[in-house]
Design an enzyme around this catalytic site. Sequence first.
Site, PDB file in Angstrom:
ATOM      1  N   VAL A 195      11.192  -2.972 -13.390  1.00  0.00           N
ATOM      2  CA  VAL A 195      10.198  -2.240 -14.523  1.00  0.00           C
ATOM      3  C   VAL A 195      11.023  -1.349 -15.191  1.00  0.00           C
ATOM      4  O   VAL A 195      10.594   0.027 -13.999  1.00  0.00           O
ATOM      5  CB  VAL A 195       8.794  -1.997 -13.680  1.00  0.00           C
ATOM      6  CG1 VAL A 195       8.096  -1.732 -14.505  1.00  0.00           C
ATOM      7  CG2 VAL A 195       8.223  -3.717 -13.406  1.00  0.00           C
ATOM      8  N   ARG A 196      10.266  -0.949 -15.798  1.00  0.00           N
ATOM      9  CA  ARG A 196      11.151   0.469 -16.742  1.00  0.00           C
ATOM     10  C   ARG A 196      10.241   0.584 -17.626  1.00  0.00           C
ATOM     11  O   ARG A 196      10.556   1.852 -18.861  1.00  0.00           O
ATOM     12  CB  ARG A 196      13.388  -0.142 -17.623  1.00  0.00           C
ATOM     13  CG  ARG A 196      13.189   0.074 -16.475  1.00  0.00           C
ATOM     14  CD  ARG A 196      14.040   0.493 -15.904  1.00  0.00           C
ATOM     15  NE  ARG A 196      15.541   0.321 -14.721  1.00  0.00           N
ATOM     16  CZ  ARG A 196      14.967  -0.006 -13.823  1.00  0.00           C
ATOM     17  NH1 ARG A 196      14.146  -0.372 -13.002  1.00  0.00           N
ATOM     18  NH2 ARG A 196      15.815  -0.139 -12.435  1.00  0.00           N
ATOM     19  N   THR A 238       8.907  -4.773   5.561  1.00  0.00           N
ATOM     20  CA  THR A 238      10.230  -5.304   4.337  1.00  0.00           C
ATOM     21  C   THR A 238      10.696  -6.228   4.934  1.00  0.00           C
ATOM     22  O   THR A 238      11.049  -6.230   6.611  1.00  0.00           O
ATOM     23  CB  THR A 238      10.836  -4.195   4.175  1.00  0.00           C
ATOM     24  OG1 THR A 238      10.810  -3.703   3.022  1.00  0.00           O
ATOM     25  CG2 THR A 238      11.878  -4.574   3.500  1.00  0.00           C
ATOM     26  N   HIS A 276      14.050  -6.786  -3.619  1.00  0.00           N
ATOM     27  CA  HIS A 276      15.293  -5.285  -3.104  1.00  0.00           C
ATOM     28  C   HIS A 276      15.590  -4.760  -4.070  1.00  0.00           C
ATOM     29  O   HIS A 276      16.946  -4.427  -4.299  1.00  0.00           O
ATOM     30  CB  HIS A 276      16.135  -5.574  -1.851  1.00  0.00           C
ATOM     31  CG  HIS A 276      15.735  -4.504  -1.258  1.00  0.00           C
ATOM     32  ND1 HIS A 276      15.054  -4.873   0.193  1.00  0.00           N
ATOM     33  CD2 HIS A 276      16.198  -3.235  -0.716  1.00  0.00           C
ATOM     34  CE1 HIS A 276      15.884  -3.219   1.099  1.00  0.00           C
ATOM     35  NE2 HIS A 276      16.232  -2.291   0.254  1.00  0.00           N
ATOM     36  N   GLN A 291       6.546   2.256   4.755  1.00  0.00           N
ATOM     37  CA  GLN A 291       7.540   0.855   4.660  1.00  0.00           C
ATOM     38  C   GLN A 291       8.159   1.101   6.136  1.00  0.00           C
ATOM     39  O   GLN A 291       8.909   1.538   6.060  1.00  0.00           O
ATOM     40  CB  GLN A 291       8.604   1.055   3.312  1.00  0.00           C
ATOM     41  CG  GLN A 291       9.488  -0.114   3.914  1.00  0.00           C
ATOM     42  CD  GLN A 291       9.980   0.184   3.965  1.00  0.00           C
ATOM     43  OE1 GLN A 291      11.060   1.334   4.054  1.00  0.00           O
ATOM     44  NE2 GLN A 291      11.465  -0.284   4.841  1.00  0.00           N
ATOM     45  N   LYS A 323       6.909  -7.114   2.654  1.00  0.00           N
ATOM     46  CA  LYS A 323       7.633  -6.907   1.504  1.00  0.00           C
ATOM     47  C   LYS A 323       9.133  -7.493   1.116  1.00  0.00           C
ATOM     48  O   LYS A 323       9.216  -7.461   2.239  1.00  0.00           O
ATOM     49  CB  LYS A 323       8.092  -5.283   1.171  1.00  0.00           C
ATOM     50  CG  LYS A 323       8.580  -4.841  -0.303  1.00  0.00           C
ATOM     51  CD  LYS A 323       8.654  -2.988  -0.356  1.00  0.00           C
ATOM     52  CE  LYS A 323       9.673  -3.315  -1.119  1.00  0.00           C
ATOM     53  NZ  LYS A 323      11.248  -3.069  -1.202  1.00  0.00           N
ATOM     54  N   THR A 359      11.896   4.187  -1.160  1.00  0.00           N
ATOM     55  CA  THR A 359      13.294   4.074  -1.416  1.00  0.00           C
ATOM     56  C   THR A 359      14.493   4.789  -0.192  1.00  0.00           C
ATOM     57  O   THR A 359      13.586   6.145   0.039  1.00  0.00           O
ATOM     58  CB  THR A 359      13.528   5.030  -3.075  1.00  0.00           C
ATOM     59  OG1 THR A 359      12.675   5.360  -3.412  1.00  0.00           O
ATOM     60  CG2 THR A 359      13.328   3.753  -4.021  1.00  0.00           C
ATOM     61  N   GLY A 360      15.045   4.916   0.212  1.00  0.00           N
ATOM     62  CA  GLY A 360      15.624   5.532   1.206  1.00  0.00           C
ATOM     63  C   GLY A 360      16.615   6.374   0.702  1.00  0.00           C
ATOM     64  O   GLY A 360      17.113   6.541  -0.335  1.00  0.00           O
TER      65      GLY A 360
END
Length: 391
Positions: A304-305, A154, A272, A127, A248, A78-79
């Site tokens: 996904v939680r 990606t 994404h 990534q 990805k 994550t950026g």
Amino acid sequence: MMVLSIADLQRGAHNVLPSMVRDYLEGGAQDERTLHANPAAYRNWQFMPRRLVALNDIQTQAKIMGDTAAFPAVVAPTGLNALFWPEGDLALARAAQRSQIPFTLSTASSLSIEDIAQQAQGRNWFQLYVIERDLAFDLVSRARNAGYECLVVTVDVVANGKRERDLRNQFALPVRYNWRTLWDGVSHPAWSWRYLRHGLPVLGNFNTPAARSPAARAALLSRAMDRTFTWETLEQIRQQWPGKMLVKGVLHPQDAARCRQMGIDGVVLSNHGGRQLDDACTALDILAQLPRFKDFNVLIDGGVRRGSDIAKAVALGAQAVMIGRAALYGLACKGEDGAYQALSLLHDEYRDTLLQLGCPATSQLGPDYLHRTAINNHIQLPESRFCMESA
Ligand SMILES: Cc1cc2nc3c(=O)[nH]c(=O)nc-3n(C[C@H](O)[C@H](O)[C@H](O)COP(=O)(O)O)c2cc1C
């Protein structure tokens, strides 16, 4: 605040983050239909537990890209993680190391490839965004020299997704100050205090002379990628990176088949996090229709939680899931400890799911434990689209 679930951490993150940062974290493209479809896809599957199985030793460990992890999860790239917590990339890398799972550093990280390699000794993956070819090759060789275990290329960001929350907020770095952003900061004092002390994120990988800074940095922030990035470029990257490599952002089975034919080690089925193409299909639905492979690694992400989501993905054939926002909620609440808490919650819930399911080990999870409930959004695709022979 009592934290029992990722949803609790999400609420905590919402309380602490200014609305502009919260929208950057949560937002999806256009009407956010794919964003909402991602968690919903998991609700389309229910468990069929087995009874009277010996469950005194539950094995949550999983092989991910050839090495054992504590459970089948990887921290997603994550950026701009430093927006959530100072040195957020390092906090996530260390939380992943403590959780004994891999961490993926984004091209758009605030700390550099080299910083993370020096300061976090876990399983670090890198990534790659291909903004410009020479720059991409430069990043690949930096990641190789720094000893990264796996390269994750990606391929689903040709241009920026139309994230209307960010457009409305005029989200940009450096932040454009106006009365609204100033008020946003004043009403979130804990976050603002941290940023007065540590500053706003920089793009750590673009601070070296080798990375042609201003243009590349602007292109990365606006996600203006190299539109001539094709299978041939991917082949060149493969040649530069002899180690483990994942692609990805794949969703079409024929693209996955082509990666396998090219000798790439696997794919991350991903939309994404709903941030790019709205109405893109969910990774879980595509996974459910892919053949299973012994010689090709399939990971998935999006929505996904819960630990039970991880169990469903693995039962449907995923080697592991990538965890995006769930880890970021924890990061925003309490830095490294919060991210570790998010990963621990998922690990504990995953263990509990195996126990309740009557499945003693990750290696024994399979589709026999699942029952598909939804009939409304399942599209039967023609056989020809799934022409990957399984091995
Ligand atoms: C704030 C944010 C930043 C992201 N930045 C990147 C990135 O730099 N590179 C990338 O490949 N994916 C990026 N993603 C996508 C994630 O890697 C992952 O695919 C997605 O978050 C999974 O969905 P989830 O957030 O529902 O778990 C980002 C996602 C979020 C939420």
